[in-house]
Scaffold this motif. Structure first.
Motif, mmCIF file in Angstrom:
data_model
loop_
_atom_site.group_PDB
_atom_site.id
_atom_site.type_symbol
_atom_site.label_atom_id
_atom_site.label_comp_id
_atom_site.label_asym_id
_atom_site.label_seq_id
_atom_site.Cartn_x
_atom_site.Cartn_y
_atom_site.Cartn_z
ATOM 1 N N GLN A 204 0.830 -1.197 0.000
ATOM 2 C CA GLN A 204 0.000 0.000 0.000
ATOM 3 C C GLN A 204 0.867 1.251 0.000
ATOM 4 O O GLN A 204 0.568 2.223 -0.695
ATOM 5 C CB GLN A 204 -0.929 -0.003 1.217
ATOM 6 N N LEU A 205 1.954 1.214 0.790
ATOM 7 C CA LEU A 205 2.875 2.361 0.834
ATOM 8 C C LEU A 205 3.444 2.624 -0.553
ATOM 9 O O LEU A 205 3.436 3.759 -1.048
ATOM 10 C CB LEU A 205 4.012 2.075 1.834
ATOM 11 N N VAL B 210 1.595 6.351 -7.018
ATOM 12 C CA VAL B 210 0.508 7.101 -7.661
ATOM 13 C C VAL B 210 0.741 8.604 -7.511
ATOM 14 O O VAL B 210 0.568 9.377 -8.465
ATOM 15 C CB VAL B 210 -0.856 6.692 -7.059
ATOM 16 N N ALA B 211 1.176 9.017 -6.300
ATOM 17 C CA ALA B 211 1.393 10.448 -6.068
ATOM 18 C C ALA B 211 2.514 10.974 -6.961
ATOM 19 O O ALA B 211 2.398 12.061 -7.544
ATOM 20 C CB ALA B 211 1.712 10.697 -4.600
ATOM 21 N N VAL B 212 3.595 10.199 -7.078
ATOM 22 C CA VAL B 212 4.710 10.646 -7.921
ATOM 23 C C VAL B 212 4.248 10.761 -9.371
ATOM 24 O O VAL B 212 4.522 11.750 -10.060
ATOM 25 C CB VAL B 212 5.909 9.678 -7.792
ATOM 26 N N LEU C 24 -1.800 14.878 0.502
ATOM 27 C CA LEU C 24 -2.642 13.717 0.179
ATOM 28 C C LEU C 24 -1.962 12.423 0.625
ATOM 29 O O LEU C 24 -2.571 11.571 1.261
ATOM 30 C CB LEU C 24 -2.940 13.684 -1.322
ATOM 31 N N VAL C 25 -0.665 12.293 0.303
ATOM 32 C CA VAL C 25 0.054 11.066 0.676
ATOM 33 C C VAL C 25 0.088 10.902 2.188
ATOM 34 O O VAL C 25 -0.202 9.825 2.734
ATOM 35 C CB VAL C 25 1.492 11.082 0.098
ATOM 36 N N LEU C 26 0.409 11.987 2.900
ATOM 37 C CA LEU C 26 0.485 11.899 4.363
ATOM 38 C C LEU C 26 -0.866 11.485 4.945
ATOM 39 O O LEU C 26 -0.938 10.591 5.794
ATOM 40 C CB LEU C 26 0.924 13.243 4.950
ATOM 41 N N ALA C 27 -1.933 12.135 4.477
ATOM 42 C CA ALA C 27 -3.258 11.815 5.020
ATOM 43 C C ALA C 27 -3.639 10.383 4.674
ATOM 44 O O ALA C 27 -4.194 9.654 5.509
ATOM 45 C CB ALA C 27 -4.293 12.795 4.460
#
Lengths: 341, 305
Positions: free
Chosen positions: A5-6, A12-14, A163-166
């Motif tokens: 998941q990480l 996806v974010a990158v 977004l990634v952090l949340a």
């Protein structure tokens, strides 16, 4: 959250970041819109999808974040502090919205949130010194940690990082006792009580955490639009967010992002097609029509959302929900009895 | 005093139209357990259909009945095509699908009739009654009386006729109703048809008062404070709560708002309280849910689990 998941989240974010920064202003605008919508959907998925508390006040919560952050950064504070402030006030207001959930369940609570949405919309209009009334609060582009946010491109990095952090925080949360408690509360409050779960406490935590994320999403939305106005945070926006999490898949891990991308990009696509076809005068109405029809068709034919649809095409896919489980499957894909009815 | 009386009469007129919409919501809720956000859409579509029929030169009564018939078909179709396939879906999905219906209807009306307010053709004669120092137009009198009579008539129909008995039976206990040979699924469709027709009429009446626009769909939302105050499962409660909220709105608009604005102007920098009468029902809704969730006339434990 698992290592996979990480990896998926960061990957996806990158990818979104590269697309947003490489393809010019319009792509950056779309990436921001999807990221902000995904944040809002993530928070609503926590409240509705995981904890089972139906809320129609998400639009107004985003508004709280936008107005708060706008005022703070207009007053000269750094954008990061302002966003944090938007999140904190979002959490506080969300706790108020969730307060009736201590006594009410299901349908009754849903109607109470409808009232909260109406009252907050009204407050946006009349609290003139803070919100500038119906004309809306103009937000000057802030600097976030020293970087000026004066273009769509510059906002891509902060919104994706947040977004990634949340996303990771919520994934982690769902592996803790509290996250498990949410799922039990969703399935049956009586069972939850029997297991020694403090139901009111669990619900309140869901509203606080969800409200914080919604406030942050609202703050970013304010910065993206450079305006916070009452028309931007109506019941229609709440409906958009509920549509996102249902279309994405209620209570699934990838659902909020998939749903957000779908709900944000579909109208854009219709817009492009419509402009090409030369029918731009009735375009906004057509867009709404298509959106509403899609919601209805989705709910009738695939109530478990795109996540279920994807995993049916590829049985071992991300967040795979097993066949035949009515309602919302659990966070890591285990079957859960019943739905959030 | 005269002002209070004036406000009370105006409030009763709009309140009885609210009651007509809210009765439809309660009817659908009792029968199929669905909270229908699309009730406002029925009101709006009803008003536009009446408008079209009136424009063709039909007599008002025929046009209004025609629009109610069209709406009854629309209501039945939504039940059969949209809600029936969703019997096993989670509550949030059912609520959302009715919101979807609202969005679609509003967009469709926007495409056909455009975003501007349309002057509604005269249905009732011009002029006004003035008695006991108050002044009220025929429009308000007619809309109020018509809505009130129809609400009462519908309650009587539901209470005293064989079809009403079947309706109540199907709503009360589906299995028992099936066991004694009531065609429950037809009864559910009938409930949706009647509910949509009533809302269509209410929409037409509202259009005669305030003009015809897409806002009618939003006004339908007032049904939710009304049904919560009246009790989600009580038709008579919806009628009484509708009248109460109509009056509350009217008094807020006429008495509370000016007083409050004067106070705020003196003590704060807020110069207007905006459309206070539109949020007062929601504030009442929250209080009601917190202190008496079953409403004024509802029974405890009516929640669908």
């Amino acid at each position: 959250m698992s290592a996979r998941q990480l990896a998926i989240t960061v990957g996806v974010a990158v990818l979104m970041g590269v697309l947003g920064l490489a393809l010019g202003r319009y792509a950056a605008y779309l990436v921001n819109a999807v990221a902000i919508a995904a944040l809002g959907a993530l928070s609503l998925n926590l409240i509705i999808g995981y904890c089972g508390q139906i809320s129609f006040a998400q639009g107004a919560l985003l508004g709280v974040g936008a107005y708060t952050a706008g005022n703070l950064s207009n007053a000269g504070l750094d954008g990061a502090v302002a966003i944090l402030g938007g999140g904190l006030l979002g959490a506080a207001v969300s706790a108020l919205v969730g307060l009736p959930a201590m006594r009410l369940r299901g349908l009754y609570f849903a109607i109470a949130t409808l009232a909260a949405q109406a009252i907050l919309e009204y407050l946006f209009k009349i609290l003139d010194p803070l919100t500038n009334g119906v004309s809306g609060l103009v937000i000057t582009p802030p600097t976030i940690l020293g970087f000026p946010m004066n273009s769509d491109q510059s906002l891509v990095v902060p919104s994706l990082v947040i977004l990634v952090l949340a996303w990771l925080a919520v994934s982690r949360l769902m592996r803790t006792d509290l996250g498990r408690a949410f799922l039990v509360v969703r399935e049956s409050e009586i069972v939850a009580k029997g297991m020694g779960i403090d139901v009111s406490h669990a619900k309140m935590q869901a509203f606080l955490i969800g409200g914080f994320i919604a406030g942050v999403a609202g703050a970013l939305a304010g910065y993206a639009n450079r305006l916070a106005s009452p028309e931007a945070f109506t019941l229609d926006l709440s409906a958009d967010y509920i549509a996102m999490i249902i279309i994405g898949g209620l209570g699934t891990w990838p659902g909020p992002l998939i749903g957000a991308a779908f709900v944000v990009l579909l109208p854009e696509a219709i817009q492009r097609v419509g402009e090409a076809a030369g029918i731009s005068d009735i375009l906004s109405a057509l867009r709404e029509l298509a959106f509403g029809l899609l919601i209805i068709l989705f709910l009738i034919f695939e109530p478990r959302g795109l996540t279920a649809l994807l995993s049916r095409l590829r049985p071992r896919g991300i967040g795979a929900a097993p066949h035949g489980s009515v309602g919302a499957p659990g966070e890591s894909g285990q079957p859960q009895e019943g739905g959030s009815r | 005093m005269t002002l209070a009386l004036q406000l009370a009469v105006a409030g009763l007129a709009t309140g009885s139209v609210y009651a007509l919409i809210a009765i439809g919501v309660v009817l659908i809720f009792k029968c199929s357990g669905v909270v229908n956000f699309a009730q406002g859409a029925y009101a709006m579509v009803g008003a536009y259909v009446s408008y079209v029929l009136l424009r063709t030169g039909l007599p008002a009564i025929v046009a209004v009945l025609g629009s109610m018939a069209v709406l009854a078909v629309f209501g039945t179709l939504t039940e059969r095509l949209v809600l029936r396939p969703m019997l096993k879906a989670p509550l949030v999905a059912v609520m959302m699908v009715t919101l979807g219906l609202l969005i679609v209807s509003r967009a469709a009306c926007l495409i056909v009739w455009g975003p501007d307010q349309i002057a509604f053709p005269k249905v009732f004669p011009e002029g006004a009654i003035s008695a006991a120092g108050i002044f009220i137009t025929y429009n308000y009198v007619a809309a109020g009386v018509l809505a009130l009579v129809l609400s009462l008539g519908f309650l009587a129909f539901y209470q005293f006729t064989p079809i009403g008995l079947q309706q109540r039976c199907a709503a009360d206990n589906t299995r028992a109703a099936l066991a004694i040979g009531i065609h429950v699924s037809n009864q559910v469709s009938l409930a949706w048809a009647m509910s949509a027709a009533l809302a269509g009429l209410a929409g037409t009446l509202l259009a005669t008062l305030n003009g015809l626009s897409l806002d009618l769909a939003g006004i339908g939302m007032i049904a939710f404070p009304v049904i919560v105050v009246g009790g989600l499962s009580s038709l008579a409660g919806a009628l009484i709560a509708g009248l109460l909220l109509g009056m509350l709105q009217s008094f807020t608009d006429g008495l509370l708002t000016p007083a409050l604005e004067e106070f705020l102007r003196e003590h704060t920098s807020i110069y207007s309280v905006g459309a206070l009468q539109q949020v007062v029902p929601y504030a009442l809704l929250v209080l009601m849910l917190l202190f008496r969730p079953q409403g004024l006339f509802g029974r405890r434990g009516t929640e669908r689990v």
